[in-house]
Design a protein around this motif. Structure first.
Motif, PDB file in Angstrom:
ATOM      1  N   THR A   1      48.557  28.218 -31.803  1.00 21.15           N
ATOM      2  CA  THR A   1      48.296  27.580 -30.509  1.00 21.15           C
ATOM      3  C   THR A   1      48.832  26.150 -30.538  1.00 21.15           C
ATOM      4  N   ASP A   2      49.590  25.831 -29.534  1.00 21.66           N
ATOM      5  CA  ASP A   2      50.224  24.522 -29.510  1.00 21.66           C
ATOM      6  C   ASP A   2      50.084  23.915 -28.119  1.00 21.66           C
ATOM      7  N   LEU A   3      50.840  22.888 -27.867  1.00 22.33           N
ATOM      8  CA  LEU A   3      50.773  22.178 -26.594  1.00 22.33           C
ATOM      9  C   LEU A   3      51.167  23.066 -25.418  1.00 22.33           C
ATOM     10  N   ASN A   4      52.073  24.017 -25.639  1.00 22.57           N
ATOM     11  CA  ASN A   4      52.507  24.898 -24.550  1.00 22.57           C
ATOM     12  C   ASN A   4      51.341  25.682 -23.962  1.00 22.57           C
ATOM     13  N   SER A   5      50.433  26.145 -24.793  1.00 26.06           N
ATOM     14  CA  SER A   5      49.286  26.921 -24.301  1.00 26.06           C
ATOM     15  C   SER A   5      48.377  26.059 -23.436  1.00 26.06           C
ATOM     16  N   TRP A   6      48.107  24.849 -23.884  1.00 27.02           N
ATOM     17  CA  TRP A   6      47.247  23.965 -23.109  1.00 27.02           C
ATOM     18  C   TRP A   6      47.921  23.533 -21.815  1.00 27.02           C
ATOM     19  N   LEU A   7      49.217  23.273 -21.871  1.00 29.92           N
ATOM     20  CA  LEU A   7      49.937  22.886 -20.668  1.00 29.92           C
ATOM     21  C   LEU A   7      49.986  24.038 -19.665  1.00 29.92           C
ATOM     22  N   LEU A   8      50.109  25.257 -20.158  1.00 32.02           N
ATOM     23  CA  LEU A   8      50.095  26.424 -19.274  1.00 32.02           C
ATOM     24  C   LEU A   8      48.742  26.567 -18.579  1.00 32.02           C
ATOM     25  N   ILE A   9      47.657  26.344 -19.305  1.00 29.86           N
ATOM     26  CA  ILE A   9      46.314  26.412 -18.710  1.00 29.86           C
ATOM     27  C   ILE A   9      46.164  25.349 -17.627  1.00 29.86           C
ATOM     28  N   VAL A  10      46.643  24.141 -17.895  1.00 30.67           N
ATOM     29  CA  VAL A  10      46.563  23.061 -16.907  1.00 30.67           C
ATOM     30  C   VAL A  10      47.402  23.392 -15.678  1.00 30.67           C
ATOM     31  N   MET A  11      48.597  23.926 -15.881  1.00 24.08           N
ATOM     32  CA  MET A  11      49.470  24.248 -14.752  1.00 24.08           C
ATOM     33  C   MET A  11      48.897  25.358 -13.878  1.00 24.08           C
ATOM     34  N   VAL A  12      48.335  26.380 -14.493  1.00 21.50           N
ATOM     35  CA  VAL A  12      47.722  27.467 -13.725  1.00 21.50           C
ATOM     36  C   VAL A  12      46.510  26.936 -12.956  1.00 21.50           C
ATOM     37  N   THR A  13      45.739  26.049 -13.583  1.00 21.26           N
ATOM     38  CA  THR A  13      44.602  25.432 -12.905  1.00 21.26           C
ATOM     39  C   THR A  13      45.063  24.614 -11.704  1.00 21.26           C
ATOM     40  N   ILE A  14      46.163  23.893 -11.855  1.00 19.35           N
ATOM     41  CA  ILE A  14      46.703  23.116 -10.739  1.00 19.35           C
ATOM     42  C   ILE A  14      47.160  24.030  -9.617  1.00 19.35           C
ATOM     43  N   LEU A  15      47.828  25.137  -9.954  1.00 25.31           N
ATOM     44  CA  LEU A  15      48.292  26.062  -8.929  1.00 25.31           C
ATOM     45  C   LEU A  15      47.127  26.676  -8.152  1.00 25.31           C
ATOM     46  N   ILE A  16      46.128  27.146  -8.875  1.00 24.44           N
ATOM     47  CA  ILE A  16      44.968  27.764  -8.216  1.00 24.44           C
ATOM     48  C   ILE A  16      44.156  26.719  -7.453  1.00 24.44           C
ATOM     49  N   GLY A  17      43.960  25.557  -8.074  1.00 23.31           N
ATOM     50  CA  GLY A  17      43.186  24.492  -7.424  1.00 23.31           C
ATOM     51  C   GLY A  17      43.834  23.984  -6.158  1.00 23.31           C
TER      52      GLY A  17
END
Length: 84
Positions: free
Chosen positions: A33-49
């Protein structure tokens, strides 16, 4: 304003797809698990939010600000990087 929201939303969606492809490529080399996984979670949260703010809560300006956050962050990162 509606066009700008959807343009930024599609750019963020493409960025999410790029992140998913990049994380699977990185994991094929044995990375954990690296920065890409956390950034993906943040991006999906931004899209849904941003969609929730726009349609469920009827806050159009706030949804535009939320969907623009990744672009603002990348702009600040670019300015910081080129100033050094």
């Amino acid at each position: 304003m509606n066009f700008l929201f959807w343009l930024l939303w599609i750019i963020n969606l493409l960025f999410c797809i790029l992140l998913m492809m990049g994380s699977s490529l990185r994991s094929s080399f044995g990375a954990t698990t690296d920065l890409n996984s956390w950034l993906l979670i943040v991006m999906v949260t931004i899209l849904i939010g941003s969609l929730l703010l726009r349609y469920a809560l009827k806050m159009q300006t706030m949804s535009l600000i939320v969907v623009a956050l990744p672009m603002i962050g990348m702009g600040i990162w670019y300015i910081y990087d080129t100033s050094q």
